[in-house]
Design an enzyme around this catalytic site. Structure first.
Site, PDB file in Angstrom:
ATOM      1  N   ASP A 173      27.912  35.907  -5.458  1.00  0.00           N
ATOM      2  CA  ASP A 173      28.353  34.593  -5.945  1.00  0.00           C
ATOM      3  C   ASP A 173      29.299  33.942  -4.929  1.00  0.00           C
ATOM      4  OD1 ASP A 173      28.558  32.323  -7.425  1.00  0.00           O
ATOM      5  OD2 ASP A 173      29.577  33.227  -9.134  1.00  0.00           O
ATOM      6  N   LEU A 179      25.238  28.124  -0.504  1.00  0.00           N
ATOM      7  CA  LEU A 179      25.408  27.751   0.903  1.00  0.00           C
ATOM      8  C   LEU A 179      25.706  26.260   1.075  1.00  0.00           C
ATOM      9  CD1 LEU A 179      22.782  30.012   2.715  1.00  0.00           C
ATOM     10  CD2 LEU A 179      25.181  30.457   2.188  1.00  0.00           C
ATOM     11  N   ARG A 180      25.723  25.524  -0.030  1.00  0.00           N
ATOM     12  CA  ARG A 180      26.225  24.126  -0.078  1.00  0.00           C
ATOM     13  C   ARG A 180      25.404  23.121   0.705  1.00  0.00           C
ATOM     14  NH1 ARG A 180      28.566  25.639  -4.481  1.00  0.00           N
ATOM     15  NH2 ARG A 180      30.670  26.479  -4.312  1.00  0.00           N
ATOM     16  N   PRO A 239      36.028  26.171  -9.302  1.00  0.00           N
ATOM     17  CA  PRO A 239      35.784  27.611  -9.429  1.00  0.00           C
ATOM     18  C   PRO A 239      34.871  28.131  -8.325  1.00  0.00           C
ATOM     19  CG  PRO A 239      34.488  26.389 -11.040  1.00  0.00           C
ATOM     20  CD  PRO A 239      35.325  25.376 -10.322  1.00  0.00           C
TER      21      PRO A 239
HETATM   22  O1  DOR Z   1      32.713  30.185  -9.702  1.00  0.00           O
HETATM   23  C1  DOR Z   1      31.604  29.683  -9.611  1.00  0.00           C
HETATM   24  N1  DOR Z   1      31.294  28.847  -8.613  1.00  0.00           N
HETATM   25  N2  DOR Z   1      30.696  29.970 -10.538  1.00  0.00           N
HETATM   26  C2  DOR Z   1      29.516  29.328 -10.597  1.00  0.00           C
HETATM   27  O2  DOR Z   1      28.752  29.612 -11.477  1.00  0.00           O
HETATM   28  C3  DOR Z   1      29.194  28.273  -9.620  1.00  0.00           C
HETATM   29  C4  DOR Z   1      29.962  28.419  -8.393  1.00  0.00           C
HETATM   30  C5  DOR Z   1      29.938  27.210  -7.499  1.00  0.00           C
HETATM   31  O3  DOR Z   1      28.862  26.664  -7.257  1.00  0.00           O
HETATM   32  O4  DOR Z   1      30.995  26.841  -6.992  1.00  0.00           O
HETATM   33 ZN    ZN Z   2      27.221  31.132 -12.094  1.00  0.00          ZN
END
Ligand code: DOR
Ligand code: ZN
Length: 442
Positions: A316, A72-73, A334
């Site tokens: 995720d 949730l940042r 990612p």
């Molecule tokens: O794709 C991902 N994004 N994998 C992770 O393990 C962390 C996550 C992120 O916090 O952006």
């Molecule tokens: Zn992860």
């Protein structure tokens, strides 16, 4: 910990869900929700005069979904998401509880941060936001955090993870499992041997080779899954594997469970639906860790979820700003959105092809995750006297994903313009409507 104040329950009128099929089975019934609980279930109930009635003709009632893996940042990267926007996405996706990962800024490695996340989630009031505590200080992989203090704080942290990075030092992981076992909390591992993924941006295979992208081998995940299963066995501890992504991981889980090792695992919607053939466009929306794998992996993951080798679905949900995704593939961060599309992807990949029933959906999206993390008031049976954490689904509806229309602050998604089945039409948290007909709140 999760009970609403009596005031908020009193201010919430009774609700009748008219003509809904529990778990998509049997004849439709009416469900009366009062004082945060399921008060009555029956055919054509006489509703109290002050009751709000929700027409659920053709709809399915499920226990509210529980997401063990959400980013949730907040604190630190609120331009990508915060607890308010993420909670809205969760409610609209049918979730009544989410676990917010610790890779925030500052890292959730102390009760100051984990308590903030819990309190802010309660203040927003759309979904129970359970903080995940970090396993190591600053996610540095070296020094264990004060898990006991976080577990004893207001946030009552019950899951710890360095997700985003792997607890790669085997001795640190062993000590973490031993400590967690004594406290009765769960360690969730992001399984990635970092020595095998230096510079990796895509699944190691023919597609990455053809596209000139540095590959992340399956063995990077599987070697850690195997190691942690053995460490959990010797510590007599439980371990949870985040975002299982390979057919080999499925085989290892099967083996570990057959040995009586306390291991559980989750799979993400994107690893169930998408594969690395999507990388041809070099579009950063498809970059994620672990990477999108091959079709054979996705097929194995679907079967494993149907067979119970993989216990649950976790999103995720990992929002990133446009400037972090609309760039050269290798520089894109990612992660992808997941909360509002999870159910639809599960229906597309498992329910419609006949691998899961709707009762199974309740298992993999609500009951199993609640059990894994020990939430007493979530994932409960649809019975009188149970807490009214509920999700109403229209199984016949279809919708087209449009990133800017999603509630998250970030709007990039690999599902853009994809037509998907099933729509969440209402979500109730302790008897209060948190989302209805695509809008947040009653
Ligand atoms: O794709 C991902 N994004 N994998 C992770 O393990 C962390 C996550 C992120 O916090 O952006
Ligand atoms: Zn992860």
């Amino acid at each position: 910990m999760t009970s609403s104040s009596p005031e908020s329950l009193r201010s919430c009128p009774p609700i009748v869900l008219k003509s809904v099929r529990l778990y998509g089975e049997g004849d439709p019934v009416d469900v009366l929700v009062r004082d945060g609980q399921i008060a009555e279930i029956g055919e054509r109930l006489t509703a109290p005069t002050d009751a709000d009635s929700i027409d659920c003709e053709g709809k399915i009632l499920l226990p509210g979904f529980v997401d063990l893996h959400t980013h949730l940042r907040e604190p630190g990267r609120e331009y990508a998401e915060d607890i308010e926007t993420g909670s809205a996405a969760a409610a609209l996706g049918g979730y009544t509880a989410v676990f917010a990962m610790a890779n925030t800024d500052p890292v959730a490695d102390s009760a100051v941060v984990t308590d903030h996340v819990w309190h802010r989630g309660q203040q927003v009031g759309l979904v129970d936001v359970h903080p995940v505590g970090a396993v190591t200080v600053g996610l540095d992989g070296k020094q264990l955090t004060e898990m006991g203090l976080m577990a004893a704080g207001a946030g009552q942290v019950r899951m710890f993870s360095d997700d985003g990075v792997c607890v790669d030092d085997p001795l640190v992981m062993r000590r973490a499992l031993e400590y967690a076992s004594g406290l009765g909390v769960l360690i969730a591992q992001h399984a990635e041997e970092p020595r095998l993924t230096v510079g990796a941006v895509a699944h190691e295979g023919p597609n990455a080779a053809r596209l000139g992208l540095a590959g992340w081998p399956r063995a990077a995940e599987e070697s850690i899954v195997a190691r942690d299963a053995l460490l959990a066995r010797d510590a007599g501890a439980r371990v949870h594997i985040c975002h299982a992504s390979t057919a080999g991981t499925v085989e290892l889980l099967k083996w570990a469970k057959s040995q009586g090792i306390s291991i559980t695992a989750e799979v993400t919607p994107h690893h169930l639906l998408l594969d690395d053939s999507r990388l041809d466009t070099y579009d950063g929306v498809n970059r994620v860790n672990p990477p999108l794998r091959e079709v054979s992996d996705a097929v194995a993951l679907r079967r494993a979820l149907a067979d119970g080798v993989i216990d649950c679905v976790a999103t995720d949900h990992a929002p990133h700003g446009a400037h972090e995704k609309c760039c050269e593939f290798a520089n894109a961060r990612p992660g992808m959105l997941g909360l509002q599309t999870a159910l639809s992807v599960v229906v597309e990949t498992l329910v419609n092809p006949g691998l899961l029933t709707w009762r199974d959906v309740a298992r993999v999206m609500s009951e199993a995750p609640a059990r894994i993390v020990g939430l007493p008031d979530q994932g409960r049976p649809l019975e009188v006297g149970e807490p009214a954490n509920l999700t109403v689904v229209d199984p016949a509806a279809r919708w087209t994903v449009k990133g800017p229309e999603l509630a998250s602050r970030s709007d990039n998604t690999p599902y853009e313009d994809m037509e998907l089945p099933a729509v969440v039409t209402a979500t109730l948290l302790r008897g209060k409507v948190t989302a209805r007909d695509g809008k947040v709140g009653a």
